[in-house]
Scaffold this motif. Structure first.
Motif, short mmCIF file in Angstrom:
data_model
loop_
_atom_site.label_atom_id
_atom_site.label_comp_id
_atom_site.label_asym_id
_atom_site.label_seq_id
_atom_site.Cartn_x
_atom_site.Cartn_y
_atom_site.Cartn_z
N VAL A 101 3.73 -59.93 5.16
CA VAL A 101 5.10 -59.85 4.64
C VAL A 101 5.30 -60.85 3.52
O VAL A 101 5.82 -60.51 2.46
CB VAL A 101 6.12 -60.07 5.77
CG1 VAL A 101 7.54 -59.99 5.23
CG2 VAL A 101 5.92 -59.04 6.88
N TRP A 102 4.90 -62.11 3.76
CA TRP A 102 4.94 -63.10 2.69
C TRP A 102 3.90 -64.19 2.93
O TRP A 102 3.46 -64.41 4.04
CB TRP A 102 6.33 -63.70 2.50
CG TRP A 102 6.88 -64.48 3.66
CD1 TRP A 102 6.38 -65.61 4.22
CD2 TRP A 102 8.08 -64.18 4.38
NE1 TRP A 102 7.18 -66.04 5.24
CE2 TRP A 102 8.23 -65.20 5.35
CE3 TRP A 102 9.07 -63.18 4.27
CZ2 TRP A 102 9.32 -65.22 6.22
CZ3 TRP A 102 10.14 -63.22 5.16
CH2 TRP A 102 10.25 -64.22 6.12
N LYS A 103 3.53 -64.85 1.85
CA LYS A 103 2.53 -65.90 1.89
C LYS A 103 3.15 -67.22 2.33
O LYS A 103 4.35 -67.43 2.23
CB LYS A 103 1.88 -66.09 0.51
CG LYS A 103 1.18 -64.86 -0.03
CD LYS A 103 0.62 -65.16 -1.41
CE LYS A 103 -0.06 -63.93 -2.01
NZ LYS A 103 -0.59 -64.21 -3.37
N GLU A 104 2.28 -68.10 2.79
CA GLU A 104 2.72 -69.45 3.13
C GLU A 104 2.96 -70.26 1.87
O GLU A 104 2.19 -70.20 0.90
CB GLU A 104 1.67 -70.14 4.00
CG GLU A 104 2.02 -71.56 4.39
CD GLU A 104 0.98 -72.20 5.26
OE1 GLU A 104 1.09 -73.42 5.53
OE2 GLU A 104 0.04 -71.50 5.69
N LYS A 105 4.04 -71.02 1.87
CA LYS A 105 4.35 -71.95 0.78
C LYS A 105 4.59 -73.34 1.35
O LYS A 105 4.42 -73.54 2.56
CB LYS A 105 5.55 -71.46 -0.03
CG LYS A 105 5.28 -70.19 -0.81
CD LYS A 105 6.41 -69.84 -1.74
CE LYS A 105 6.05 -68.61 -2.58
NZ LYS A 105 7.13 -68.25 -3.52
N LYS A 106 4.99 -74.26 0.52
CA LYS A 106 5.07 -75.66 0.94
C LYS A 106 5.94 -75.83 2.18
O LYS A 106 5.56 -76.51 3.14
CB LYS A 106 5.62 -76.51 -0.21
CG LYS A 106 5.66 -78.00 0.12
CD LYS A 106 6.12 -78.82 -1.07
CE LYS A 106 6.13 -80.31 -0.73
NZ LYS A 106 6.58 -81.13 -1.88
#
Length: 255
Positions: A101-106
Motif C-alpha cells: 500500500v505504501w513504503k516505509e518513511k522516516k
C-alpha cells in the motif's frame, strides 16, 4: 557497501515464503529489483497450518514467492504430509497476493495487504490480512524491526454442488481447524550482524522464537522454537529475476 549489507540482513522470510519472521509476515519490501524466493520449511505436528480432516500432522511446506511488480508479490505454497502421503498425494496447494500500500518513511511504517482468492474445496492455507512494519537502525549493523497485523477469521470457500455447479460461502476459519493468523499478530527481529537475525513473534495463537543465518549470500537457514516447545526449521534461496550480463557483473565486482 552499507546498502548491500542491509539488503542481505533483511532477506528473512517466513514458512510461507513471505517477507517476515517464523510464521508471521512483515510488510517490508527488501529489494529494489524483482526477485524470487524458493524454500522448504518443517513445521511440527502441534503447530501445523494444514489440518487434514481436522487432525494435525507434521508438515513440510514448500514455498515460492515472486515479485511481479514493485507493489505486487505472488506467493505459491504446497503442503506435504510425510506421515500420510498416500492419502493426500501432493497436498493442499495455495496461492495469495501481497500488495504494498505504501513504503516505509522516516516516521511512517510500511503497510501491506495479503489477499487469498478462493481456489479450492479445502484450502486450509487461505488467509487475508493487513500488516505494517517499522525499522529502527542506530548504526551500520544493528537494526530492529517490529510488525503488527490483523488476520480475518472469515474466508470465502468454494463449495461444489451436485447439480447446481459451485457456490461461495463465508466460513469461520477457526471452525475448520485453521489456526494461522486469526486475529491480531505481531513479530520483531533484531540483527546484531549482517548475517544473523534473532526473532520473536505471536501468530494469534502461540509465541515462537528463532534465528536466521545467511549461509552464503542468498542461501539462508532458519531454526525455530515453536511455542517454546517444539523445534522446526527452514532453508530458502533467493535469486533475482533480472540477471545482468556476465561482463557487467565482473565490472561491478571490481568497483
Amino acid at each position: 557497501m552499507l546498502y548491500f549489507l542491509v539488503q542481505e540482513v533483511s532477506a528473512q522470510v517466513n514458512v510461507l515464503g513471505k517477507q517476515g519472521y517464523l510464521m508471521t509476515p512483515a510488510s517490508r519490501w527488501d529489494n529494489q529489483k524483482r526477485d524470487v524466493v524458493l524454500g522448504m520449511a518443517y513445521i511440527p505436528e502441534h503447530f501445523a497450518i494444514n489440518y487434514f480432516m481436522k487432525k494435525p500432522y507434521r508438515e513440510l511446506m514448500v514455498h515460492g514467492d515472486i515479485e511481479v511488480f514493485d507493489f505486487l508479490r505472488v506467493g505459491i505454497n504446497l503442503t506435504y504430509l510425510p506421515e500420510i502421503p498416500q492419502r493426500v498425494g501432493v497436498g493442499d496447494r495455495h496461492i495469495d497476493f501481497s500488495l504494498r500500500v505504501w513504503k516505509e518513511k522516516k516516521w511512517r511504517p510500511s503497510l501491506m495487504l495479503i489477499l487469498t482468492p478462493p481456489a479450492g474445496l479445502s484450502d486450509y492455507l487461505n488467509h487475508n490480512a493487513v500488516v505494517m512494519s517499522k525499522t529502527i537502525s542506530w548504526n551500520s549493523m544493528d537494526r530492529f524491526e517490529f510488525s503488527i497485523g490483523f488476520g480475518m477469521d472469515k474466508s470465502l470457500y468454494q463449495r461444489k454442488l451436485n447439480s447446481q455447479g459451485r457456490r461461495f460461502d463465508l466460513i469461520s476459519r477457526r471452525q475448520l481447524g485453521n489456526r494461522y493468523l486469526n486475529g491480531f499478530f505481531s513479530g520483531m527481529k533484531y540483527n546484531p550482524s549482517n548475517w544473523l537475525s534473532l526473532m520473536l513473534e505471536y501468530d494469534s495463537s502461540d509465541f515462537h522464537a528463532g534465528a536466521n543465518v545467511i549461509i552464503w549470500k542468498r542461501l539462508s537457514m532458519q531454526v525455530a522454537f515453536y511455542g517454546f516447545e517444539k523445534w522446526g526449521g527452514m532453508l530458502h534461496y533467493r535469486f533475482p529475476l533480472e540477471i545482468k550480463p556476465r561482463e557487467l557483473r565482473r565490472y561491478e565486482k571490481k568497483l
